[in-house]
Design an enzyme around this catalytic site. Structure first.
Site, PDB file in Angstrom:
ATOM      1  N   GLU B  45     103.815  42.272  58.044  1.00  0.00           N
ATOM      2  CA  GLU B  45     103.253  43.613  57.864  1.00  0.00           C
ATOM      3  C   GLU B  45     102.019  43.811  58.753  1.00  0.00           C
ATOM      4  O   GLU B  45     101.150  42.930  58.822  1.00  0.00           O
ATOM      5  CB  GLU B  45     102.835  43.771  56.397  1.00  0.00           C
ATOM      6  CG  GLU B  45     102.233  45.131  56.063  1.00  0.00           C
ATOM      7  CD  GLU B  45     101.823  45.250  54.599  1.00  0.00           C
ATOM      8  OE1 GLU B  45     101.762  44.211  53.903  1.00  0.00           O
ATOM      9  OE2 GLU B  45     101.558  46.386  54.151  1.00  0.00           O
ATOM     10  N   LYS B 112     106.105  52.644  54.820  1.00  0.00           N
ATOM     11  CA  LYS B 112     105.948  52.026  53.495  1.00  0.00           C
ATOM     12  C   LYS B 112     105.819  53.100  52.417  1.00  0.00           C
ATOM     13  O   LYS B 112     105.068  54.072  52.571  1.00  0.00           O
ATOM     14  CB  LYS B 112     104.700  51.147  53.528  1.00  0.00           C
ATOM     15  CG  LYS B 112     104.457  50.282  52.309  1.00  0.00           C
ATOM     16  CD  LYS B 112     103.236  49.385  52.569  1.00  0.00           C
ATOM     17  CE  LYS B 112     102.958  48.421  51.435  1.00  0.00           C
ATOM     18  NZ  LYS B 112     101.801  47.541  51.737  1.00  0.00           N
ATOM     19  N   CYS B 148     106.224  44.864  52.182  1.00  0.00           N
ATOM     20  CA  CYS B 148     105.402  44.244  51.127  1.00  0.00           C
ATOM     21  C   CYS B 148     105.615  44.871  49.747  1.00  0.00           C
ATOM     22  O   CYS B 148     106.678  44.729  49.154  1.00  0.00           O
ATOM     23  CB  CYS B 148     103.937  44.293  51.565  1.00  0.00           C
ATOM     24  SG  CYS B 148     102.885  43.030  50.806  1.00  0.00           S
TER      25      CYS B 148
END
Lengths: 540, 540
Positions: B45, B112, B148
């Site tokens: 990430e 994300k 994540c």
């Protein structure tokens, strides 16, 4: 047709975390408002907890304490409606709420819709987002509720009006920074005119760690006219009357906004006063060097706490000029504070003797300057530990920015009055303070700044002149301009690259700096979250 | 039917802010992966910026730097597809993205969806929320992208599978805390089984200020079997092969997770190593007192940097026991570090002489203890300033919690190895380290802890025994339990109220503490944001 409604705006200084104390304060204040003829009293955002409560909001017993406090609010609402801000948990989510109680009942509860999560604000860390307007009926009037940031956007005010609000309460915890008061007024006047609705802006007042809330509550009629302006930097209550779409102040109270320098000075005084008093220190202690930073800090401390709670110490060394000693003594005398002089020469000598082996053959560098500064820090801290007086640090924002300060030396202390004040502003503030009454010797203002840590040292030997330095710093820190952009604005490449590098590599010092009053839109506290370990290089 | 796909998981240690350095590293690593036979290489990430970049994300030139770096990534993708994390601005909003480049083209970019804004995370301060899955086609395979936190919720994985993903990449920057590795594995195994999808978990490794990223990347087949486990706490690359829904490791590489104590120790070592090296310090310097905290810190420092970059200083005073001096010298000798002894007696004496007037008639209190500690702090800082060696502090979490430490004294320094390690864990770690090779004299572990700042002083004279203290602290700090709840769990009211009060009133000290390695779910850094000025009283 509805009766007229008399509304009190209650601008208070709450203590963060003291929920029972704050609710008691609210109940007492509501009673006073009622005695003055109000049918509704409006408090600020999260008045029950104080603002910002930070991670206290994560404590599981928060809700229990809030429920207890709201029972007290409800009990106080028998003869007057109370609008108050508080955190509220429902279905596992915590909301930043405003609610109105009247005759023991909750008339409505609004959950804040716009949660600031920038600058010093972390509201999305704690709160879920509301999505409904809340308009209550009180004695025939339709009153909408909003909380702080909500009015910095279009949605919530429009929603509230669409739901029938003729008058909107805006509960705030809006920290001071330079120029903010005018922004708030313009914003609410725009809402009033575009939505044809009256608005009451109620802000808390007081210092909380690095933040200073300036109060300055006001009321705007539906035509955009400001009908009430409450004072800045002090607690206050004022009444307005609302009738048939008309809003007017009950008494002719009106506080003209102060000049920028006056506001700034008052913010610093309030920040220091509240930090010291809310944390129950007996008083403050500071190192008075004969320079302008400590001179201004002393003036602020005395204005905040009174001379009898302030103690000044001059700690001379070889490089301390006679002028500095004279000026320090003169100012202490003028201001009536306890003053003494303790030489750091004996300790400095012993440290150097103990380190003679370690330092053998190595050139003199800033180590020796830092050592002087740290001897002073140790002395002040020992006096502080023994007396219970807190050490006020005297460093300014320019120094904090470029690391022109010694960790555990002049940076040692509990609170920094000038932490967010650039050096050029320090000069302006010293002149401003002297314009009220002469307390800082003129020579302190006029002579070139020096740390007096080496022979004939001047700040400008190692830094660009302060007007240049501060202009670069303001562009880099507050406006996020890149090195190239600052150079294009008319500064030399050498100065810009050197200053930006100093800012970047001194993050580690700022991490260990005491907190201090924030007065700009980007202070060095919760506001600016830079990594210490940082490979970003100045450039585009 | 599609060919099999060989995928490299690249677990790297990036430098926050060094976008051009990181992209160069990514390009080199992609070339290595390709030489090993991979058709796709997956990085972590925000690999381009390192994680967490904090307020560097607010700099206007970020996008320019990222665009330049992505050109480099695109150029490196001619013979291998590259999946990488980076921040991306579009229509005025910044997203935390993962994208795949192949043959110079971007095959897809994912934003994300789940942005953590709790504990140490502030992602909602910076990023807007994505709302779309992204599934790319690579050589006939449908590959989904997630970042994540996305996999800690149901939505994004389900979305990705619904959009056709047969294999999901999860790019992480997941900091270590005790027990987290097992949580991650369980979570991804559940996703795999419930969605019948293979997942690759790629995490960064390395220390960044208070955070340590442990790596420990792994791959889980659609039946939930872990087919690859990469090592913790070191950089690594490993290959898996994906074919017709089957996932297997290319080589038999498998790293068994270490014991809890071993993981913890390695996290501390990596935290210290990376802070010192990434900030380019020559080495470290610490005060060796003969106690267990400094003994363990010395072991960690030597394991992190090698003996030649570590220097230990004993600074005895009247209350320093002979045992302490012997043990300190013995450990320094065993570990082969430079060691010297400098008495603080002469400086202490001069400070007290200078303060004699101020202190006349007042009883001895902690002032004198703090003064000893501060003389040591000044000595260490002077040596540090002259040599360029950073001072490592030696305080542990129990001390930081209750303020059993001196500001500008033993708290003076750049980084704390044990800042988030309770005293009881310090003992366990010392035993663990000695089980690898005996470096800490057994007597240091066995004798009762003492600050040696007063005659015959023991820590337990002023604090509850450490097993009790730590149990109370863990409940209050990490589990947010109230005083009453902790008392109900079997602790005395006196102990609980005293400890909680100490924690609350010492927030000011922690604010000025150096940063240090975080190893629990609530360290005293970005993790725990308490007001200093705080009226909350322990109770329900």
């Amino acid at each position: 047709m509805s009766q007229s409604l008399t509304i009190a705006l209650a601008q208070h200084n709450f203590l963060v975390g003291d929920i029972s104390g704050n609710s008691q304060r609210i109940a007492e204040s509501a009673q006073q408002a009622q005695q003055q003829g109000a049918q509704l009293v409006v408090f600020s955002e999260l008045a029950l907890t104080g603002y910002p409560p930070e991670d206290l909001l994560l404590r599981p017993s928060l809700q229990l304490r809030v429920e207890e406090a709201l029972q007290q609010v409800a009990a106080a609402s028998h003869n007057i409606a109370i609008a108050v801000g508080f955190p509220w948990r429902e279905q596992g989510k915590l909301y930043n709420c405003a609610g109105v109680w009247y005759q023991g009942e909750c008339l409505g509860r609004y959950a804040k819709q716009c949660l600031p999560n920038y600058q010093v604000f972390d509201e999305q860390r704690y709160f879920a987002t509301g999505d409904q307007p809340c308009v209550i009926d009180l004695l025939g009037h339709r009153i909408g509720l909003t909380v702080c940031e909500d009015v910095w956007h279009q949605g919530p005010v429009e929603q509230s009006v669409a739901a029938g609000a003729e008058l909107i309460l805006n509960l705030n915890a809006s920290p001071f920074h330079l120029g903010k008061h005018g922004e708030r007024l313009t914003l609410l006047q725009q809402h009033a005119r575009s939505q044809n609705v009256a608005l009451l802006y109620v802000n808390q007042v007081g210092g909380q760690d690095e933040l200073v809330f300036d109060g300055g509550s006001f009321a705007v009629a539906a035509d955009g006219e400001r009908v009430l302006q409450m004072p800045s930097f002090s607690e206050s209550m004022a009444l307005v009357n609302y009738h048939s779409g008309q809003l007017q102040a009950v008494s002719a109270q009106s506080a003209e906004p102060d000049s920028e320098l006056a506001s700034l000075y008052q913010a610093l005084v309030l920040g220091v006063r509240d930090y010291v008093n809310k944390n129950r220190f007996k008083g403050v202690l500071l190192g008075l060097s004969g320079g302008i930073d400590s001179a201004l800090t002393l003036a602020i401390a005395v204005d905040a706490l009174g001379a009898e709670r302030v103690q000044a110490v001059m700690m001379p060394f070889t490089y301390t000029s006679g002028m500095s000693k004279e000026d320090a003594a003169e100012q202490a005398d003028t201001m009536g504070v306890r003053y003494q002089s303790i030489s750091i020469e004996p300790m400095y000598r012993e440290f150097m003797a103990a380190l003679a082996g370690e330092f053998a053959g190595l050139p003199v560098d800033t180590t020796e300057e830092n050592l002087q500064s740290r001897c002073r820090g140790v002395l002040l801290m020992a006096m502080s530990n023994k007396s219970g007086y807190m050490v006020l640090t005297t460093g300014n924002k320019s120094e904090m920015a470029v690391g022109y300060a010694t960790l555990y030396g002049d940076m040692a202390g509990g609170y920094g009055a000038l932490k967010d004040v650039y050096k050029t502003k320090v000069f302006a503030l010293a002149e401003y303070r002297n314009s009220l009454s002469p307390v800082i010797p003129q020579r302190v203002i006029d002579r070139p700044p020096s740390a007096e840590l080496a022979p004939d040292q001047k700040d400008e030997d190692s830094l660009p002149p302060y007007p240049v330095l501060d202009a670069i710093l303001e562009r880099y820190i507050e406006r996020d301009m890149s090195a190239e952009a600052i150079i294009s604005a008319g500064f030399t490449r050498d100065d810009v690259l050197r200053v930006l590098r100093l800012v970047d590599v001194n993050e580690y010092k700022r991490r260990q700096a005491p907190i201090g009053v924030r007065v700009t839109q980007r202070g060095f506290g919760r506001d600016r979250r830079y990594p210490v370990t940082n490979g970003w290089k100045a450039g585009i």
